[in-house]
Scaffold this motif. Structure first.
Motif, mmCIF file in Angstrom:
data_model
loop_
_atom_site.group_PDB
_atom_site.id
_atom_site.type_symbol
_atom_site.label_atom_id
_atom_site.label_comp_id
_atom_site.label_asym_id
_atom_site.label_seq_id
_atom_site.Cartn_x
_atom_site.Cartn_y
_atom_site.Cartn_z
ATOM 1 N N PRO A 1 41.249 34.327 41.391
ATOM 2 C CA PRO A 1 42.377 33.929 40.699
ATOM 3 C C PRO A 1 43.227 33.052 41.646
ATOM 4 N N GLU A 2 44.268 32.287 41.368
ATOM 5 C CA GLU A 2 45.134 31.523 42.131
ATOM 6 C C GLU A 2 45.840 32.643 42.929
ATOM 7 N N THR A 3 46.225 32.166 44.178
ATOM 8 C CA THR A 3 46.911 33.046 45.075
ATOM 9 C C THR A 3 48.302 33.720 44.235
ATOM 10 N N ARG A 4 48.524 35.066 44.261
ATOM 11 C CA ARG A 4 49.579 35.754 43.771
ATOM 12 C C ARG A 4 49.545 35.467 42.268
ATOM 13 N N ARG A 5 48.566 35.302 41.526
ATOM 14 C CA ARG A 5 48.454 35.041 40.248
ATOM 15 C C ARG A 5 47.437 36.139 39.448
ATOM 16 N N ALA A 6 47.883 37.096 38.716
ATOM 17 C CA ALA A 6 46.976 38.112 38.174
ATOM 18 C C ALA A 6 45.927 37.140 36.952
ATOM 19 N N ALA A 7 44.967 37.592 37.196
ATOM 20 C CA ALA A 7 43.685 37.196 36.365
ATOM 21 C C ALA A 7 42.731 38.070 36.085
ATOM 22 N N LEU A 8 42.160 38.422 34.907
ATOM 23 C CA LEU A 8 41.202 39.267 34.296
ATOM 24 C C LEU A 8 39.946 38.962 34.694
ATOM 25 N N ARG A 9 39.208 39.735 35.424
ATOM 26 C CA ARG A 9 37.900 39.418 35.816
ATOM 27 C C ARG A 9 37.149 40.782 35.576
#
Length: 421
Positions: A39-47
């Motif tokens: 994900p983008e830096t410092r952005r939480a994303a589900l993986r």
């Protein structure tokens, strides 16, 4: 620190969420190997996290913090997993299979120190914050962790640097007519800085909050000391008996009153002399405990020695009579409000013995170094001697924030941390 480490940074599973931290040069590679596209830096994303064979391990939130602008100063990844034991275990197995090493106690914070993200005084504050059990301890520790002590010491260091520059100018250009340096003003500035450091050293030490104030209950035999100890502690911590001399040794009970840690000590009844060697030993220990107490609570019909809190205990006892003039608190086991009143009196005495929340307080190590630095801040007629004293003061103040921390010192400090911190 060429290897990459991992550890669970949240509480022990099972839990709703388990936060796995990965730090080091291979952190981003590891995250890609498990989660694919990052994900983008410092952005939480589900993986979806998968092992080397493509097996689904968990669906987790992934956060990426590239170094050096991260908590550790190096590439850092957080995996927010489902908090079951099996989930955590299988992700740890996958990390180990990728060549990562399980972190040692405090290793994440240690890397932050080595990489310049925090200094030693802040690291000590973090260690105290992790160990904090009272509100007062938490407030003091978070102030140190946020840099309150570091800012204070850096300000001293900057002033010593400026004074050193003045003295060096006097030495380098002493024969130049167009360079005027008044070492008298420098000497006065040195004295003012020393006085400021000594004022901070005169404040209560940081350990007073961590170790707890010692409150010693003293008085003659059968004065109600053990009963009062139990009432203050809120539990049956000491044996209570109408037989005089039941307490033979010092009984210590840690308690927390209004966010402050105390150590209550019940002692043997004080007598002038005793033919019983055990009782005599108990009396001697009682006197020794009272001498080192922060606060003495005196239970006796006569006025207390020194500045003790005078308590007229067992007010509900038959035939007890009226308290003498000058008593600070009257207590009764049947009236809980009297115990609350005594706690307020103790807290008022304690206020002057504890560090203030809005002012930095130094721990034992920091105090020793600052004290040595202050001792060097003495005005000298000879500019060479003054320059050397200022240089020594600079070195000592730098040690407060860890400029020359030894491996043994760091091992001892970070051994107090949990594995994932």
């Amino acid at each position: 620190m060429s290897d990459t480490i991992y550890a669970l940074s949240s509480g022990r599973p099972p839990a709703a969420i388990a936060v796995m931290r990965v730090s080091g040069p291979g952190a981003l590679y590891t995250a890609r190997a498990l989660a694919g596209r990052l994900p983008e830096t410092r952005r939480a994303a589900l993986r979806a996290l998968r092992d080397g064979e493509g097996r689904l391990l968990d669906r987790a939130l992934v956060l990426v913090f590239p170094g050096p602008d991260s908590a550790t100063g190096e590439d850092l990844v957080e995996l927010h997993l489902h908090g079951g034991r099996a989930v955590v275990a299988v992700v740890e197995q996958a990390l180990a299979a990728l060549g990562l090493r399980r972190a040692e106690a405090g290793e994440f914070t240690r890397r932050a120190l080595v990489n310049g993200r925090i200094d030693l005084a802040q690291a000590e504050g973090l260690a105290d914050l992790l160990a904090a059990e009272t509100e007062a301890q938490r407030v003091q520790a978070i102030g140190a962790a946020e840099g309150m002590v570091s800012t204070l010491v850096r300000g001293w260091s900057e002033r010593v640097f400026a004074l050193s520059a003045e003295v060096e100018a006097a030495l380098d250009f002493a024969e130049e007519d167009d360079v005027a340096v008044d070492l008298g003003d420098t000497g006065r500035a040195v004295a003012a800085l020393r006085a400021e450091i000594e004022e901070v050293l005169a404040r209560p030490a940081a350990e007073r909050l961590r170790d707890g104030l010692r409150v010693v209950l003293a008085g003659p035999p059968n004065a109600g000391k053990s009963t009062l100890l139990n009432l203050l502690a809120g539990r049956e911590a000491a044996i209570v008996s109408p037989v005089a001399g039941t307490t033979r040794d010092v009984i210590e009970v840690p308690v927390v009153g209004e966010g402050v840690a105390y150590v209550l000590a019940d002692t043997a009844g004080l007598v002038v002399a005793s033919a019983d060697p055990i009782e005599a030993m108990g009396v001697e220990r009682a006197r020794a405990a009272a001498q080192v107490a922060d606060i003495v609570v005196w239970l006796g019909d006569d006025a207390p020695p020194g500045e003790a809190v005078w308590v007229w205990a067992r007010a509900d006892a038959a035939g007890r009579g009226e308290p003498p003039e000058g008593v600070d608190v009257v207590t009764s086991s049947t009236q809980p409000g009297t115990i609350a009143t005594l706690w307020r009196v103790i807290a008022a005495r304690a206020a002057g013995l504890l560090p203030q929340e809005d002012r930095p307080s130094l721990n034992e190590r920091q105090r020793a170094l600052a004290g040595e630095a202050a001792a060097e801040l003495v005005s000298e007629d000879d500019p060479l001697l003054l320059a050397e004293r200022l240089r020594q003061a600079r070195v000592l103040l730098a040690r407060v924030t860890g400029a020359d921390a030894t491996e043994a010192m760091l091992d001892a400090l970070f051994g107090r941390f949990c594995i994932g911190k």
